[in-house]
Design a protein around this motif. Structure first.
Motif, PDB file in Angstrom:
ATOM      1  N   LYS A  21      45.389  79.603  68.678  1.00 16.07           N
ATOM      2  CA  LYS A  21      45.520  78.005  68.805  1.00 16.07           C
ATOM      3  C   LYS A  21      46.156  77.392  68.206  1.00 16.07           C
ATOM      4  CE  LYS A  21      42.261  74.195  68.578  1.00 16.07           C
ATOM      5  NZ  LYS A  21      40.930  74.836  67.740  1.00 16.07           N
ATOM      6  N   PHE A  62      49.798  76.814  69.742  1.00 22.36           N
ATOM      7  CA  PHE A  62      49.618  76.619  71.371  1.00 22.36           C
ATOM      8  C   PHE A  62      50.186  74.674  70.821  1.00 22.36           C
ATOM      9  CE2 PHE A  62      47.256  73.591  74.139  1.00 22.36           C
ATOM     10  CZ  PHE A  62      47.575  74.336  75.217  1.00 22.36           C
ATOM     11  N   VAL A  63      49.388  74.607  69.776  1.00 24.23           N
ATOM     12  CA  VAL A  63      49.461  73.182  69.228  1.00 24.23           C
ATOM     13  C   VAL A  63      50.774  72.889  69.418  1.00 24.23           C
ATOM     14  CG1 VAL A  63      48.956  71.690  67.438  1.00 24.23           C
ATOM     15  CG2 VAL A  63      47.164  72.750  68.629  1.00 24.23           C
ATOM     16  N   LYS A  79      53.707  74.731  70.419  1.00 24.50           N
ATOM     17  CA  LYS A  79      53.891  73.773  71.492  1.00 24.50           C
ATOM     18  C   LYS A  79      54.107  72.921  71.895  1.00 24.50           C
ATOM     19  CE  LYS A  79      54.604  79.028  72.851  1.00 24.50           C
ATOM     20  NZ  LYS A  79      54.594  79.943  73.849  1.00 24.50           N
ATOM     21  N   VAL A  80      52.515  72.391  72.006  1.00 26.04           N
ATOM     22  CA  VAL A  80      51.987  71.491  72.930  1.00 26.04           C
ATOM     23  C   VAL A  80      52.878  70.017  72.227  1.00 26.04           C
ATOM     24  CG1 VAL A  80      50.786  69.682  73.099  1.00 26.04           C
ATOM     25  CG2 VAL A  80      50.043  72.216  73.802  1.00 26.04           C
ATOM     26  N   ILE A  81      53.385  69.861  70.761  1.00 32.28           N
ATOM     27  CA  ILE A  81      53.024  69.335  70.141  1.00 32.28           C
ATOM     28  C   ILE A  81      55.055  69.002  70.358  1.00 32.28           C
ATOM     29  CG2 ILE A  81      54.300  68.099  67.600  1.00 32.28           C
ATOM     30  CD1 ILE A  81      52.109  69.070  66.612  1.00 32.28           C
ATOM     31  N   TYR A 117      56.867  69.981  73.170  1.00 28.85           N
ATOM     32  CA  TYR A 117      56.661  69.390  74.324  1.00 28.85           C
ATOM     33  C   TYR A 117      57.407  68.019  74.378  1.00 28.85           C
ATOM     34  CZ  TYR A 117      56.060  68.538  79.115  1.00 28.85           C
ATOM     35  OH  TYR A 117      56.805  68.426  80.354  1.00 28.85           O
ATOM     36  N   LEU A 118      56.052  67.247  73.955  1.00 26.20           N
ATOM     37  CA  LEU A 118      55.774  66.121  73.953  1.00 26.20           C
ATOM     38  C   LEU A 118      56.678  65.369  73.437  1.00 26.20           C
ATOM     39  CD1 LEU A 118      52.015  65.700  73.333  1.00 26.20           C
ATOM     40  CD2 LEU A 118      53.028  65.309  74.849  1.00 26.20           C
TER      41      LEU A 118
END
Length: 286
Positions: free
Chosen positions: A19, A22-23, A25-27, A29-30
């Protein structure tokens, strides 16, 4: 029971790690998306400057020095476009070396250069080595000229004023004298500094019969001069990319120190007068 407990903890730990990855990677990417949006916004904001710059320069072989200042050129164009109707000029000192004044006419072959401020003196003991030559050259080039004094906070203010007066003879059509204050004192208080500045200004005004202009940076102006020197007109320096228009209360705005002008080998400061050419002539010495 112990084994089961251990397995459950291991499972929870693995899920937490997944988790977390994943978080992250999302941060990430954003973040890149936001950077992209910001860059697109910058390009869109400067679209006219970029279009002008590359269409104007595309048929020329650029030197390394010119290539390194692309962004500065684009921003300069943006400022000049937003200052339509206002008068453009420059300021020089011995740092610009020997200037070929007959070639000093326009910026980017588009914007006429109508006035120039020339450094005359520094502190209480030094005359700019190119002042006499620049003073005569600007006059011969039919530019509206003005002289400025670089003030040293830790030196006697009256002696500094006397040096300027001995060096500069103003004639009809010249701009008022300018006091350039940029540094804070090392061995006196701010109050003492302000007393010295007022003594310089008073003595110079008494001699030339015209109120001097004060040059300084925007922050210095806001922090130390804006209130107590409100009777004077200001020439403000601010090169920040987000500043694209002159403030109403500024008489002159030095918006860049990285311009190229025909007849000058080095980079040079460019200034905008908060009015048209007729209004500029109105504030010159009678």
């Amino acid at each position: 029971m112990r084994k089961k407990t251990v397995r459950r903890r291991t499972t929870v730990t693995r899920k937490s790690k997944k988790k977390s990855v994943f978080v992250t990677k999302v941060i990430r990417y954003l973040s890149w998306v936001l950077v992209g949006i910001f860059l697109v916004g910058i390009v869109y904001h400067y679209r006219e400057g970029l279009a002008y710059y590359f269409s104007f320069k595309s048929n020329k072989v650029l030197s390394e020095a010119e290539e390194s200042k692309h962004f500065s050129d684009v921003r300069n164009f943006q400022v000049l476009e937003k200052s339509e109707g206002k008068t453009i000029g420059l300021d020089v000192s011995e740092y610009q070396e020997k200037i070929s004044w007959s070639y000093v006419d326009t910026l980017e072959q588009k914007y006429p250069l109508d006035f120039v401020f020339i450094r005359a003196t520094v502190g209480n003991d030094r005359v700019d080595s190119e002042f006499k030559r620049n003073w005569l050259g600007a006059k011969e080039n039919k530019m509206i000229r003005g002289a400025y004094h670089y003030y040293r906070p830790n030196e006697n203010s009256i002696e500094q004023a006397e040096l300027f007066i001995q060096t500069v003879t103003l004639k009809k059509g010249d701009l008022p004298p300018v006091l350039d204050i940029e540094r804070l004192p090392k061995n006196q208080s701010i109050d003492s500094l302000k007393i010295g500045l007022k003594r310089w200004l008073t003595k110079v005004e008494s001699h030339y019969k015209v109120r001097p202009i004060i040059y300084t940076g925007e922050k210095y102006y806001d922090d130390f001069l804006k209130e107590e020197f409100s009777d004077y007109l200001f020439w403000i320096a601010n090169y920040n990319f987000y500043r694209e228009e002159i403030q109403d209360e500024w008489l002159f705005w030095q918006f860049t120190e990285k311009a190229k002008v025909p007849g000058i080998k080095t980079n040079v400061d460019i200034n905008i007068y908060n009015g048209d050419l007729q209004q500029l002539r109105f504030i010159t010495v009678d």
